[in-house]
Design a protein around this motif. Structure first.
Motif, PDB file in Angstrom:
ATOM      1  N   ARG A   1       0.830  -1.192   0.000  1.00 34.13           N
ATOM      2  CA  ARG A   1       0.000   0.000   0.000  1.00 34.13           C
ATOM      3  C   ARG A   1       0.867   1.245   0.000  1.00 34.13           C
ATOM      4  O   ARG A   1       2.001   1.230   0.471  1.00 34.13           O
ATOM      5  N   ASP A   2       0.292   2.294  -0.526  1.00 36.21           N
ATOM      6  CA  ASP A   2       0.911   3.616  -0.513  1.00 36.21           C
ATOM      7  C   ASP A   2      -0.124   4.553   0.086  1.00 36.21           C
ATOM      8  O   ASP A   2      -1.061   4.979  -0.602  1.00 36.21           O
ATOM      9  N   ASN A   3       0.033   4.862   1.355  1.00 33.52           N
ATOM     10  CA  ASN A   3      -0.980   5.686   2.032  1.00 33.52           C
ATOM     11  C   ASN A   3      -1.001   7.113   1.493  1.00 33.52           C
ATOM     12  O   ASN A   3      -2.047   7.760   1.498  1.00 33.52           O
ATOM     13  N   ALA A   4       0.114   7.599   1.042  1.00 31.46           N
ATOM     14  CA  ALA A   4       0.142   8.950   0.477  1.00 31.46           C
ATOM     15  C   ALA A   4      -0.689   9.021  -0.797  1.00 31.46           C
ATOM     16  O   ALA A   4      -1.343  10.033  -1.070  1.00 31.46           O
ATOM     17  N   LYS A   5      -0.692   7.938  -1.559  1.00 27.29           N
ATOM     18  CA  LYS A   5      -1.477   7.884  -2.788  1.00 27.29           C
ATOM     19  C   LYS A   5      -2.827   7.218  -2.587  1.00 27.29           C
ATOM     20  O   LYS A   5      -3.596   7.068  -3.542  1.00 27.29           O
ATOM     21  N   LYS A   6      -3.101   6.798  -1.340  1.00 25.63           N
ATOM     22  CA  LYS A   6      -4.388   6.196  -1.001  1.00 25.63           C
ATOM     23  C   LYS A   6      -4.692   5.009  -1.920  1.00 25.63           C
ATOM     24  O   LYS A   6      -5.803   4.897  -2.482  1.00 25.63           O
ATOM     25  N   THR A   7      -3.723   4.149  -2.069  1.00 26.87           N
ATOM     26  CA  THR A   7      -3.847   3.031  -2.994  1.00 26.87           C
ATOM     27  C   THR A   7      -3.255   1.766  -2.370  1.00 26.87           C
ATOM     28  O   THR A   7      -2.224   1.824  -1.693  1.00 26.87           O
ATOM     29  N   VAL A   8      -3.924   0.648  -2.629  1.00 26.63           N
ATOM     30  CA  VAL A   8      -3.411  -0.660  -2.244  1.00 26.63           C
ATOM     31  C   VAL A   8      -3.210  -1.463  -3.525  1.00 26.63           C
ATOM     32  O   VAL A   8      -3.963  -1.317  -4.488  1.00 26.63           O
ATOM     33  N   PHE A   9      -2.167  -2.296  -3.514  1.00 26.46           N
ATOM     34  CA  PHE A   9      -1.793  -3.053  -4.700  1.00 26.46           C
ATOM     35  C   PHE A   9      -1.793  -4.546  -4.391  1.00 26.46           C
ATOM     36  O   PHE A   9      -1.577  -4.958  -3.256  1.00 26.46           O
ATOM     37  N   LEU A  10      -2.001  -5.321  -5.437  1.00 28.51           N
ATOM     38  CA  LEU A  10      -1.837  -6.766  -5.326  1.00 28.51           C
ATOM     39  C   LEU A  10      -1.047  -7.229  -6.545  1.00 28.51           C
ATOM     40  O   LEU A  10      -1.563  -7.230  -7.662  1.00 28.51           O
ATOM     41  N   GLN A  11       0.210  -7.576  -6.310  1.00 31.91           N
ATOM     42  CA  GLN A  11       1.047  -8.124  -7.368  1.00 31.91           C
ATOM     43  C   GLN A  11       0.845  -9.626  -7.400  1.00 31.91           C
ATOM     44  O   GLN A  11       1.080 -10.308  -6.401  1.00 31.91           O
TER      45      GLN A  11
END
Length: 125
Positions: free
Chosen positions: A72-82
Motif C-alpha cells: 500500500r501507498d498511504n500517500a497515494k491512497k492506494t493498495v496493490f496486489l502483485q
C-alpha cells in the motif's frame, strides 16, 4: 462512505503476472486495514491477502503465499496486489475492501465495511 475503485484486471496466460490497484480519494484511507478477496463463478468469495494500516503486517491465503504480494501507498491512497505465476483456477472477480479492524482476523470478510466494484482476472491455460 469510502468509495474504492479497483483496476488492473485482464486476461493473462497461466504463469503470467498482473498487478491490481485499488484507490480512493477518501482521506481516511490510512485508517483502514485493506484486503483483497476474489470470487469465481459459482463459488463463494474467498480471502486472498490483507495489509495493516501502516503496511507493516501482511496476511495471505495459503494458496497464494510466495506468489502474491500486497502493498500500500498511504500517500497515494492506494493498495496493490502483485500476482505472479497465476493459475487458471484463479480466474475470478477480485475485490478490494477496507476494514476498521486490525489484527489476525484479516481473512474475515465480515469485518470489511467498504468494498470496491471488482476487477476481472482471467487466466487462460
Amino acid at each position: 462512505q469510502v468509495q474504492l475503485v479497483a483496476s488492473g484486471g485482464g486476461l493473462v496466460q497461466a504463469g503470467g503476472s498482473l498487478r491490481l490497484s485499488c484507490g480512493t480519494s477518501d482521506r481516511t484511507f490510512s485508517m483502514y486495514r485493506m484486503g483483497w478477496f476474489r470470487q469465481a463463478p459459482g463459488k463463494e468469495r474467498e480471502f486472498v491477502a490483507a495489509i495493516s494500516r501502516s503496511g507493516g503486517s501482511t496476511y495471505y491465503a495459503d494458496s497464494v503465499k510466495g506468489r502474491f504480494t500486497i502493498s500500500r501507498d498511504n500517500a497515494k491512497k492506494t493498495v496493490f496486489l502483485q500476482m505472479n505465476r497465476l493459475k487458471p483456477e484463479e480466474t475470478a472477480n477480485y475485490y478490494c475492501a477496507g476494514s476498521p479492524v486490525e489484527g489476525a482476523t484479516a481473512d474475515n470478510q465480515h469485518e470489511y465495511l467498504y468494498w470496491g466494484q471488482g476487477t476481472q482476472v482471467t487466466v487462460s491455460s
